[in-house]
Scaffold this motif. Structure first.
Motif, PDB file in Angstrom:
ATOM      1  N   GLU A 252       2.382   8.325  -4.252  1.00  0.00           N
ATOM      2  CA  GLU A 252       1.986   8.087  -5.474  1.00  0.00           C
ATOM      3  C   GLU A 252       3.090   8.090  -5.963  1.00  0.00           C
ATOM      4  O   GLU A 252       3.601   6.925  -6.909  1.00  0.00           O
ATOM      5  CB  GLU A 252       0.993   8.975  -6.437  1.00  0.00           C
ATOM      6  CG  GLU A 252      -0.150   9.084  -5.814  1.00  0.00           C
ATOM      7  CD  GLU A 252      -1.684   9.222  -6.552  1.00  0.00           C
ATOM      8  OE1 GLU A 252      -0.997  10.530  -6.695  1.00  0.00           O
ATOM      9  OE2 GLU A 252      -2.376   8.772  -6.496  1.00  0.00           O
TER      10      GLU A 252
ATOM     11  N   ASP B  90      -4.885  -1.029  -1.756  1.00  0.00           N
ATOM     12  CA  ASP B  90      -5.752  -0.052  -0.761  1.00  0.00           C
ATOM     13  C   ASP B  90      -4.605   1.275  -1.909  1.00  0.00           C
ATOM     14  O   ASP B  90      -5.768   1.655  -2.648  1.00  0.00           O
ATOM     15  CB  ASP B  90      -5.066   0.402   0.344  1.00  0.00           C
ATOM     16  CG  ASP B  90      -5.208   1.330   1.362  1.00  0.00           C
ATOM     17  OD1 ASP B  90      -5.976   2.298   0.683  1.00  0.00           O
ATOM     18  OD2 ASP B  90      -4.979   2.641   1.629  1.00  0.00           O
ATOM     19  N   ARG B  91      -4.116   1.778  -2.143  1.00  0.00           N
ATOM     20  CA  ARG B  91      -3.811   4.007  -3.108  1.00  0.00           C
ATOM     21  C   ARG B  91      -2.985   2.531  -4.536  1.00  0.00           C
ATOM     22  O   ARG B  91      -2.919   1.820  -4.452  1.00  0.00           O
ATOM     23  CB  ARG B  91      -2.637   4.139  -1.600  1.00  0.00           C
ATOM     24  CG  ARG B  91      -3.227   4.296  -0.558  1.00  0.00           C
ATOM     25  CD  ARG B  91      -2.594   5.059   0.140  1.00  0.00           C
ATOM     26  NE  ARG B  91      -3.126   5.633   0.956  1.00  0.00           N
ATOM     27  CZ  ARG B  91      -2.400   6.255   2.429  1.00  0.00           C
ATOM     28  NH1 ARG B  91      -0.819   6.492   2.724  1.00  0.00           N
ATOM     29  NH2 ARG B  91      -3.289   6.331   3.651  1.00  0.00           N
TER      30      ARG B  91
ATOM     31  N   PHE C 180     -11.727   5.683  -4.507  1.00  0.00           N
ATOM     32  CA  PHE C 180     -11.913   7.135  -4.025  1.00  0.00           C
ATOM     33  C   PHE C 180     -12.791   8.302  -3.626  1.00  0.00           C
ATOM     34  O   PHE C 180     -12.840   9.344  -3.373  1.00  0.00           O
ATOM     35  CB  PHE C 180     -10.080   7.693  -3.160  1.00  0.00           C
ATOM     36  CG  PHE C 180      -8.966   6.592  -2.383  1.00  0.00           C
ATOM     37  CD1 PHE C 180      -9.685   6.331  -1.406  1.00  0.00           C
ATOM     38  CD2 PHE C 180      -8.276   6.346  -3.010  1.00  0.00           C
ATOM     39  CE1 PHE C 180      -9.227   4.892  -0.624  1.00  0.00           C
ATOM     40  CE2 PHE C 180      -7.602   4.715  -2.481  1.00  0.00           C
ATOM     41  CZ  PHE C 180      -7.486   4.984  -1.365  1.00  0.00           C
TER      42      PHE C 180
ATOM     43  N   ALA D 137      -0.318  11.512  -1.140  1.00  0.00           N
ATOM     44  CA  ALA D 137      -0.854  10.130  -0.984  1.00  0.00           C
ATOM     45  C   ALA D 137      -2.421   9.669  -1.904  1.00  0.00           C
ATOM     46  O   ALA D 137      -2.971  10.853  -1.890  1.00  0.00           O
ATOM     47  CB  ALA D 137      -1.129   9.542   0.079  1.00  0.00           C
ATOM     48  N   THR D 138      -2.937   9.075  -2.423  1.00  0.00           N
ATOM     49  CA  THR D 138      -3.819   8.748  -3.792  1.00  0.00           C
ATOM     50  C   THR D 138      -5.006   9.101  -2.256  1.00  0.00           C
ATOM     51  O   THR D 138      -5.893  10.452  -3.586  1.00  0.00           O
ATOM     52  CB  THR D 138      -4.229   7.195  -3.730  1.00  0.00           C
ATOM     53  OG1 THR D 138      -3.348   6.504  -4.315  1.00  0.00           O
ATOM     54  CG2 THR D 138      -4.883   7.701  -5.469  1.00  0.00           C
ATOM     55  N   PRO D 139      -6.232   8.975  -1.669  1.00  0.00           N
ATOM     56  CA  PRO D 139      -7.207   9.212  -0.994  1.00  0.00           C
ATOM     57  C   PRO D 139      -7.092  10.218  -0.737  1.00  0.00           C
ATOM     58  O   PRO D 139      -8.083  11.259  -0.967  1.00  0.00           O
ATOM     59  CB  PRO D 139      -6.972   7.691   0.104  1.00  0.00           C
ATOM     60  CG  PRO D 139      -5.667   7.375   0.831  1.00  0.00           C
ATOM     61  CD  PRO D 139      -5.005   8.097  -0.571  1.00  0.00           C
TER      62      PRO D 139
ATOM     63  N   SER E 240       0.568  -1.079  -0.123  1.00  0.00           N
ATOM     64  CA  SER E 240       0.017   0.437  -0.008  1.00  0.00           C
ATOM     65  C   SER E 240       0.910   1.188  -0.057  1.00  0.00           C
ATOM     66  O   SER E 240       1.396   1.933   1.043  1.00  0.00           O
ATOM     67  CB  SER E 240      -1.079  -0.123   1.152  1.00  0.00           C
ATOM     68  OG  SER E 240      -1.371   0.917   0.867  1.00  0.00           O
TER      69      SER E 240
END
Ligand code: AHR
Length: 307
Positions: A84, A105-106, A124, A157-159, A80
């Motif tokens: 990115e 997750d990401r 997300f 981070a992606t989220p 995870s």
């Protein structure tokens, strides 16, 4: 690499133990702890030997952990990503060693998406969309614009990126919600509390808070109460995750709405790992389940919420 049938050419033939190297972001939130528990439990259930490493929020450490899995010649690697960018080199090393990689997750930002075989996780952007839709509905019939402050997860981070994009996209459709300020809270309760304190100082009128996870929302509740404001009533709060603590606060009326992001992706991950081991095809994208909760529906599920 894959051959033309989509199968994986493994460095070890399908016999003997399946060894999965898993690199986790850290232990920053209730969500993350539940995610780790889900992965460990599913590995055990599926008889997958798990090499588990915790990067403690540090990308350098995560890269070293992934390299150690390559050196150990594991069957597959899953991780995870903390942020990115910056994984291409290590993923090329994994490819050279013929070790398939799964993102959980990401996501990562890469010019070469063939560096990973599959990604498993939540959508997300739609979590951000839903958070904004709820707030808009909540202010239906109220004529003023709604001043919203955002408490963001860690940058890069992606989220963090996608929840912000989703929220802003929905908000801009009607212009009713105005994002007046944002602060980062690094996914933690303490970080959320500190961010909320700063926002209270900076912004004269705060109508609503979008905290990008429950823990930061719970921190925001503390900061608001400390200055005599009533979270859930004077100031509306929307969060993402739906951990037990988040849902308890929702049931108690301190949060107003929670968008679920399920951390329970262990079984889906082991399904992919076993499929890879057997040489079967795997989907490039696997989405986790999602729900949305208000105070009443939170009460309904709290009894058997496992995390
Ligand atoms: O990547 C998922 C996010 O990371 C969760 O929403 C947050 O709680 C966690 O730390």
């Amino acid at each position: 690499g894959r051959d033309e049938t989509g199968r994986i050419d493994l460095h070890n033939p399908p016999s003997g133990p399946i060894v999965l190297g898993f690199s986790q972001v850290g232990a920053e939130s209730g969500w993350r702890l539940a995610n780790t528990a889900s992965i460990k439990k599913a590995a055990e259930r599926n008889r997958v030997d798990l090499l588990f490493k915790d990067a403690d929020g540090d990308q350098k450490r995560q890269l070293a952990d992934i390299r150690s899995f390559i050196d150990a010649r594991v069957t597959a690697i899953a991780f995870s990503p903390v942020v990115e960018k910056g994984y291409d080199d290590v993923l090329r090393q994994a490819r050279d060693a013929k070790i398939p990689v799964i993102l959980t997750d990401r996501l990562i930002e890469t010019a070469d998406p063939s560096l990973y075989i599959s990604s498993i996780g939540a959508e997300f952007t739609s979590e951000g969309n839903l958070a904004a839709i709820y707030l808009e509905n909540d202010y239906n019939g109220v004529d003023q614009t709604v001043n919203v402050v955002q408490i963001l997860g860690t940058s890069g981070a992606t989220p963090t990126k996608l929840r912000s994009e989703g929220f802003a996209a929905t908000a801009s459709r009607t212009g009713k919600l105005k994002i007046v300020a944002s602060e980062t809270g690094n996914w933690t309760v303490d970080g959320g509390e500190a961010a909320m304190r700063k926002l209270i100082r900076r912004v004269p009128r705060i109508d609503a808070v979008f905290a990008q996870n429950d823990d930061m929302g719970l921190g925001a509740v503390k900061a608001l109460e400390a200055v005599g404001r009533k979270p859930g009533t004077d100031v509306r709060l929307v969060t993402v995750d739906a951990t037990k603590k988040g849902l308890q606060s929702l049931a108690a009326g301190k949060l107003n709405y929670v968008v679920e992001c399920s951390p329970l992706i262990g079984e889906q991950l082991m399904g992919v790992v076993v499929a890879i081991f057997l040489g079967a095809r795997v989907e490039k994208r696997i989405s986790s389940e999602k729900n949305v909760f208000d105070s009443d529906s939170a009460k309904d599920v709290l009894g058997d919420r496992p995390y």
